[in-house]
Design an enzyme around this catalytic site. Structure first.
Site, PDB file in Angstrom:
ATOM      1  N   LYS A 136      -3.521 -36.424 -45.243  1.00 46.16           N
ATOM      2  CA  LYS A 136      -3.384 -37.286 -44.063  1.00 46.16           C
ATOM      3  C   LYS A 136      -4.747 -37.558 -43.431  1.00 46.16           C
ATOM      4  O   LYS A 136      -5.096 -38.708 -43.167  1.00 46.16           O
ATOM      5  CB  LYS A 136      -2.456 -36.647 -43.026  1.00 46.16           C
ATOM      6  CG  LYS A 136      -2.223 -37.552 -41.822  1.00 46.16           C
ATOM      7  CD  LYS A 136      -1.431 -36.875 -40.728  1.00 46.16           C
ATOM      8  CE  LYS A 136      -2.342 -36.144 -39.776  1.00 46.16           C
ATOM      9  NZ  LYS A 136      -1.686 -35.691 -38.553  1.00 46.16           N
ATOM     10  N   ASP A 154       1.248 -40.396 -41.066  1.00 47.27           N
ATOM     11  CA  ASP A 154       1.447 -39.343 -40.071  1.00 47.27           C
ATOM     12  C   ASP A 154       2.950 -39.137 -39.901  1.00 47.27           C
ATOM     13  O   ASP A 154       3.754 -39.678 -40.672  1.00 47.27           O
ATOM     14  CB  ASP A 154       0.765 -39.708 -38.751  1.00 47.27           C
ATOM     15  CG  ASP A 154       1.476 -40.855 -38.052  1.00 47.27           C
ATOM     16  OD1 ASP A 154       2.388 -41.457 -38.653  1.00 47.27           O
ATOM     17  OD2 ASP A 154       1.133 -41.145 -36.900  1.00 47.27           O
TER      18      ASP A 154
END
Ligand code: SF4
Length: 226
Positions: A136, A154
């Site tokens: 991420k 996310d």
């Protein structure tokens, strides 16, 4: 009212429907030019990668407080290495897990200085070799600091993509891998922005607004939830 997390199970939407979903998102939601807040707004790759590290399991406001306090002390890997670990931990206390994060910041800075001449890597693989940096954060840095066409995933993007049926993934990393191949090429640049805004405004975690959603006729979750 329909609710629940949804996603992660069963078949995903066909490729042509995925394209229609992104086309509608592009018309209804703000793209990359929108006001993107938080750890993604740092002015250089080093501050971007450190901010993302700090944002793990932290609310945006708490991350912002920690970021401001830390960068008041140092804004380069070399300067950060000159700080005692306890001083870093004290500065970043608002974002939680501060002892572990302070250790990772120093390990990351040491790696940058000793192995990479102080430069933040510009590849996902290189970024993910940095202590404390997962997929991420790597994708956020690629997208925001290096302006690459990458859909960073996310919690909002993960939830929304799997509810709609764009992906069929249990983890955010798997969602990112699937979006890389399933999202049309033209959607890779702004896809993160469309999905995150959609997840905050319409397909919210607890009370998705299905009855007025512009994707309801395409959404896998809506069509399969009584
Ligand atoms: S219909 Fe819209 S709001 Fe409801 S789950 Fe599907 S995408 Fe989310």
């Amino acid at each position: 009212m329909r609710g629940g997390a949804g996603g992660g199970q069963g078949a995903g939407l066909p490729a042509e429907t995925v394209a229609v979903v992104f086309e509608r998102l592009s018309r209804h939601m703000p793209g990359r030019t929108a006001d993107a807040k938080g750890p993604k707004d740092q002015p250089d790759p080093f501050r971007s990668v450190i901010s993302c590290l700090l944002s793990a399991q932290s609310r945006d406001a708490n991350t912002a407080a920690a970021v401001t306090a830390l960068f008041a002390l140092a804004t380069t890997a070399e300067a950060m290495l000159a700080l005692p670990e306890a001083e870093i931990a004290r500065a970043i206390r608002p974002c939680g897990l501060y002892n572990m994060k302070a250790k990772n910041i120093l390990r990351l800075c040491r790696h940058l200085v000793d192995e990479l001449g102080g430069r933040v890597p510009e590849t996902r693989e290189g970024l993910m070799r940095l202590p404390g940096i997962g997929r991420k954060c790597a994708d956020i840095v690629l997208s925001f600091a290096f302006d690459r066409n990458v859909i960073a995933v996310d919690t909002h993007v993960h939830r929304v993509a799997n509810r709609i049926g764009l992906t069929t993934a249990r983890t955010a990393d798997e969602t990112a891998r699937q979006l890389e191949t399933r999202a049309p090429g033209w959607a890779q640049r702004d896809g993160h922005f469309w999905l995150i805004q959609f997840g905050k405004a319409i397909c919210t975690a607890r009370r998705p607004r299905c009855e007025t959603c512009f994707l309801a006729d395409l959404c896998r979750f809506y069509s399969t939830t009584p």
